[in-house]
Design a protein around this motif. Sequence first.
Motif, PDB file in Angstrom:
ATOM      1  N   CYS A  77     -25.538  28.787  43.863  1.00  0.00           N
ATOM      2  CA  CYS A  77     -24.340  27.660  43.764  1.00  0.00           C
ATOM      3  C   CYS A  77     -24.009  27.159  44.868  1.00  0.00           C
ATOM      4  CB  CYS A  77     -23.131  28.455  43.166  1.00  0.00           C
ATOM      5  SG  CYS A  77     -21.993  29.263  44.315  1.00  0.00           S
ATOM      6  N   MET A  78     -23.475  26.055  45.026  1.00  0.00           N
ATOM      7  CA  MET A  78     -22.787  25.403  46.049  1.00  0.00           C
ATOM      8  C   MET A  78     -21.309  24.750  45.606  1.00  0.00           C
ATOM      9  SD  MET A  78     -25.755  22.724  47.689  1.00  0.00           S
ATOM     10  CE  MET A  78     -26.797  22.746  46.286  1.00  0.00           C
ATOM     11  N   VAL A  79     -20.238  24.868  46.447  1.00  0.00           N
ATOM     12  CA  VAL A  79     -18.923  24.429  46.168  1.00  0.00           C
ATOM     13  C   VAL A  79     -18.622  23.505  47.232  1.00  0.00           C
ATOM     14  CG1 VAL A  79     -16.770  25.076  45.504  1.00  0.00           C
ATOM     15  CG2 VAL A  79     -18.375  26.292  45.086  1.00  0.00           C
ATOM     16  N   PHE A  80     -18.096  22.271  46.969  1.00  0.00           N
ATOM     17  CA  PHE A  80     -17.469  21.471  47.913  1.00  0.00           C
ATOM     18  C   PHE A  80     -16.254  21.230  47.615  1.00  0.00           C
ATOM     19  CE2 PHE A  80     -22.059  20.451  47.194  1.00  0.00           C
ATOM     20  CZ  PHE A  80     -22.673  20.144  48.570  1.00  0.00           C
ATOM     21  N   THR A  81     -15.509  20.750  48.891  1.00  0.00           N
ATOM     22  CA  THR A  81     -13.980  20.136  48.482  1.00  0.00           C
ATOM     23  C   THR A  81     -14.123  18.863  48.934  1.00  0.00           C
ATOM     24  OG1 THR A  81     -13.219  21.218  50.494  1.00  0.00           O
ATOM     25  CG2 THR A  81     -12.912  22.715  48.633  1.00  0.00           C
ATOM     26  N   SER A  82     -13.218  18.034  48.646  1.00  0.00           N
ATOM     27  CA  SER A  82     -12.960  16.456  48.948  1.00  0.00           C
ATOM     28  C   SER A  82     -11.833  16.198  48.972  1.00  0.00           C
ATOM     29  CB  SER A  82     -14.006  15.676  48.160  1.00  0.00           C
ATOM     30  OG  SER A  82     -13.750  14.442  48.297  1.00  0.00           O
ATOM     31  N   GLU A  83     -11.232  15.401  49.764  1.00  0.00           N
ATOM     32  CA  GLU A  83      -9.695  15.087  49.986  1.00  0.00           C
ATOM     33  C   GLU A  83      -9.638  13.614  50.117  1.00  0.00           C
ATOM     34  OE1 GLU A  83      -6.882  16.942  52.282  1.00  0.00           O
ATOM     35  OE2 GLU A  83      -8.030  18.911  52.292  1.00  0.00           O
ATOM     36  N   SER A  84      -8.800  12.943  49.400  1.00  0.00           N
ATOM     37  CA  SER A  84      -8.819  11.378  49.489  1.00  0.00           C
ATOM     38  C   SER A  84      -7.503  11.008  48.941  1.00  0.00           C
ATOM     39  CB  SER A  84      -9.872  10.672  48.963  1.00  0.00           C
ATOM     40  OG  SER A  84      -9.733   9.304  48.834  1.00  0.00           O
ATOM     41  N   GLY A  85      -6.655  10.141  49.660  1.00  0.00           N
ATOM     42  CA  GLY A  85      -5.663   9.539  48.853  1.00  0.00           C
ATOM     43  C   GLY A  85      -4.719  10.310  48.192  1.00  0.00           C
ATOM     44  N   GLY A  86      -4.385  11.518  48.456  1.00  0.00           N
ATOM     45  CA  GLY A  86      -3.390  12.286  47.834  1.00  0.00           C
ATOM     46  C   GLY A  86      -4.154  13.044  46.919  1.00  0.00           C
ATOM     47  N   MET A  87      -5.523  13.096  46.586  1.00  0.00           N
ATOM     48  CA  MET A  87      -6.244  13.887  45.807  1.00  0.00           C
ATOM     49  C   MET A  87      -7.041  14.973  46.370  1.00  0.00           C
ATOM     50  SD  MET A  87      -5.712  12.726  42.522  1.00  0.00           S
ATOM     51  CE  MET A  87      -5.852  11.332  41.241  1.00  0.00           C
ATOM     52  N   VAL A  88      -7.179  16.059  45.758  1.00  0.00           N
ATOM     53  CA  VAL A  88      -8.074  17.142  46.247  1.00  0.00           C
ATOM     54  C   VAL A  88      -9.150  17.440  45.052  1.00  0.00           C
ATOM     55  CG1 VAL A  88      -8.034  19.561  46.996  1.00  0.00           C
ATOM     56  CG2 VAL A  88      -6.281  17.889  47.833  1.00  0.00           C
ATOM     57  N   ALA A  89     -10.263  17.354  45.318  1.00  0.00           N
ATOM     58  CA  ALA A  89     -11.329  17.673  44.242  1.00  0.00           C
ATOM     59  C   ALA A  89     -12.249  18.973  44.793  1.00  0.00           C
ATOM     60  CB  ALA A  89     -12.186  16.614  44.036  1.00  0.00           C
ATOM     61  N   ARG A  90     -12.535  19.654  43.710  1.00  0.00           N
ATOM     62  CA  ARG A  90     -13.472  20.805  44.052  1.00  0.00           C
ATOM     63  C   ARG A  90     -14.621  20.449  43.014  1.00  0.00           C
ATOM     64  NH1 ARG A  90     -12.704  26.412  45.612  1.00  0.00           N
ATOM     65  NH2 ARG A  90     -14.016  27.678  44.763  1.00  0.00           N
ATOM     66  N   PHE A  91     -15.618  20.447  43.826  1.00  0.00           N
ATOM     67  CA  PHE A  91     -17.151  20.314  43.113  1.00  0.00           C
ATOM     68  C   PHE A  91     -17.980  21.557  43.177  1.00  0.00           C
ATOM     69  CE2 PHE A  91     -21.437  18.272  42.790  1.00  0.00           C
ATOM     70  CZ  PHE A  91     -21.185  17.577  41.517  1.00  0.00           C
ATOM     71  N   THR A  92     -18.265  22.127  42.080  1.00  0.00           N
ATOM     72  CA  THR A  92     -19.165  23.151  41.831  1.00  0.00           C
ATOM     73  C   THR A  92     -20.342  22.829  41.029  1.00  0.00           C
ATOM     74  OG1 THR A  92     -17.257  24.731  41.841  1.00  0.00           O
ATOM     75  CG2 THR A  92     -19.179  25.707  41.199  1.00  0.00           C
ATOM     76  N   VAL A  93     -21.509  23.582  41.817  1.00  0.00           N
ATOM     77  CA  VAL A  93     -22.721  23.328  41.023  1.00  0.00           C
ATOM     78  C   VAL A  93     -23.362  24.732  41.096  1.00  0.00           C
ATOM     79  CG1 VAL A  93     -25.201  22.506  41.229  1.00  0.00           C
ATOM     80  CG2 VAL A  93     -23.301  21.149  42.075  1.00  0.00           C
ATOM     81  N   GLU A  94     -23.543  25.307  39.672  1.00  0.00           N
ATOM     82  CA  GLU A  94     -23.909  26.608  39.651  1.00  0.00           C
ATOM     83  C   GLU A  94     -25.315  26.558  38.726  1.00  0.00           C
ATOM     84  OE1 GLU A  94     -21.067  28.747  37.402  1.00  0.00           O
ATOM     85  OE2 GLU A  94     -19.978  29.133  39.151  1.00  0.00           O
ATOM     86  N   LEU A  95     -26.304  27.136  39.498  1.00  0.00           N
ATOM     87  CA  LEU A  95     -27.799  27.388  38.727  1.00  0.00           C
ATOM     88  C   LEU A  95     -28.165  28.744  38.405  1.00  0.00           C
ATOM     89  CD1 LEU A  95     -29.696  25.609  41.538  1.00  0.00           C
ATOM     90  CD2 LEU A  95     -28.553  24.558  39.659  1.00  0.00           C
ATOM     91  N   VAL A  96     -28.622  29.137  37.072  1.00  0.00           N
ATOM     92  CA  VAL A  96     -28.973  30.010  36.451  1.00  0.00           C
ATOM     93  C   VAL A  96     -30.359  30.001  36.111  1.00  0.00           C
ATOM     94  CG1 VAL A  96     -28.672  31.884  34.568  1.00  0.00           C
ATOM     95  CG2 VAL A  96     -26.499  30.691  35.666  1.00  0.00           C
ATOM     96  N   ALA A  97     -31.314  30.857  36.281  1.00  0.00           N
ATOM     97  CA  ALA A  97     -32.630  30.759  36.183  1.00  0.00           C
ATOM     98  C   ALA A  97     -32.822  31.364  34.516  1.00  0.00           C
ATOM     99  CB  ALA A  97     -33.427  31.855  36.915  1.00  0.00           C
ATOM    100  N   LEU A  98     -33.267  30.520  33.834  1.00  0.00           N
ATOM    101  CA  LEU A  98     -33.456  30.736  32.378  1.00  0.00           C
ATOM    102  C   LEU A  98     -34.828  31.853  32.285  1.00  0.00           C
ATOM    103  CD1 LEU A  98     -31.875  27.845  30.615  1.00  0.00           C
ATOM    104  CD2 LEU A  98     -30.887  30.081  30.837  1.00  0.00           C
ATOM    105  N   SER A  99     -35.875  30.998  33.078  1.00  0.00           N
ATOM    106  CA  SER A  99     -37.141  31.619  33.012  1.00  0.00           C
ATOM    107  C   SER A  99     -37.723  31.027  34.302  1.00  0.00           C
ATOM    108  CB  SER A  99     -38.136  31.230  31.755  1.00  0.00           C
ATOM    109  OG  SER A  99     -38.320  29.702  31.951  1.00  0.00           O
ATOM    110  N   ARG A 100     -38.859  31.489  34.678  1.00  0.00           N
ATOM    111  CA  ARG A 100     -39.620  31.041  35.723  1.00  0.00           C
ATOM    112  C   ARG A 100     -39.609  29.549  36.164  1.00  0.00           C
ATOM    113  NH1 ARG A 100     -45.355  32.245  35.834  1.00  0.00           N
ATOM    114  NH2 ARG A 100     -45.703  30.370  37.106  1.00  0.00           N
ATOM    115  N   ASN A 101     -39.768  28.715  34.938  1.00  0.00           N
ATOM    116  CA  ASN A 101     -39.876  27.363  35.233  1.00  0.00           C
ATOM    117  C   ASN A 101     -38.654  26.611  34.440  1.00  0.00           C
ATOM    118  OD1 ASN A 101     -42.170  27.345  36.741  1.00  0.00           O
ATOM    119  ND2 ASN A 101     -43.369  27.534  34.883  1.00  0.00           N
ATOM    120  N   ARG A 102     -37.644  27.135  34.256  1.00  0.00           N
ATOM    121  CA  ARG A 102     -36.265  26.722  33.495  1.00  0.00           C
ATOM    122  C   ARG A 102     -35.202  27.098  33.918  1.00  0.00           C
ATOM    123  NH1 ARG A 102     -36.022  23.830  28.764  1.00  0.00           N
ATOM    124  NH2 ARG A 102     -34.019  24.366  27.435  1.00  0.00           N
ATOM    125  N   THR A 103     -34.269  26.288  34.410  1.00  0.00           N
ATOM    126  CA  THR A 103     -32.973  26.609  34.863  1.00  0.00           C
ATOM    127  C   THR A 103     -31.886  25.954  34.527  1.00  0.00           C
ATOM    128  OG1 THR A 103     -33.937  26.666  37.215  1.00  0.00           O
ATOM    129  CG2 THR A 103     -31.958  26.195  37.386  1.00  0.00           C
TER     130      THR A 103
END
Length: 157
Positions: A77-103
């Motif tokens: 996973c990777m998690v980012f935070t971003s701030e802009s103009g009174g807003m705070v955002a949290r952006f998360t990308v999670e990866l799970v291996a389903l098989s050797r060639n599938r995610t």
Amino acid sequence: MKFSTKEDLEIGIDEVFVMLSDFDGFERMFMRHGVDVVRLDQTAEIDVGAKWKAKAEFRGRMRDFNVELIDYDRPNCMVFTSESGGMVARFTVELVALSRNRTRMRVELDVKPKTLPARLLMQSARLARNTLNRRYKTRVANFAEDLEDRYVRGLRA
């Protein structure tokens, strides 16, 4: 307001993570779309604490964005935070291996207002939640398709 979706990719988890970690490539892509992006930390290695400052037009106005990588767990996973103009955002990308060639890639965006004008903007966004959710899912699906296309082109090269 939280948006979440998942896409299954016909790519191994390590390869997906490498493509998602190509921050130089993402910086170039954003610049081609008119976004000014500056990496604030000048280390070559990507890790927790990496920061960017971006300036882009959003909703008819130029806005500043401060982005920071707050979690980097290779290849999960990777998690980012971003701030802009009174807003705070949290952006998360999670990866799970389903098989050797599938995610499975799960992408989540959580936006929270910090000021009264931002709260009013979020209130109007809640009224259009279904439309925004549909756009979000479509964009993530298109991004996943682009990743698979890039992967296949890389195999052929």
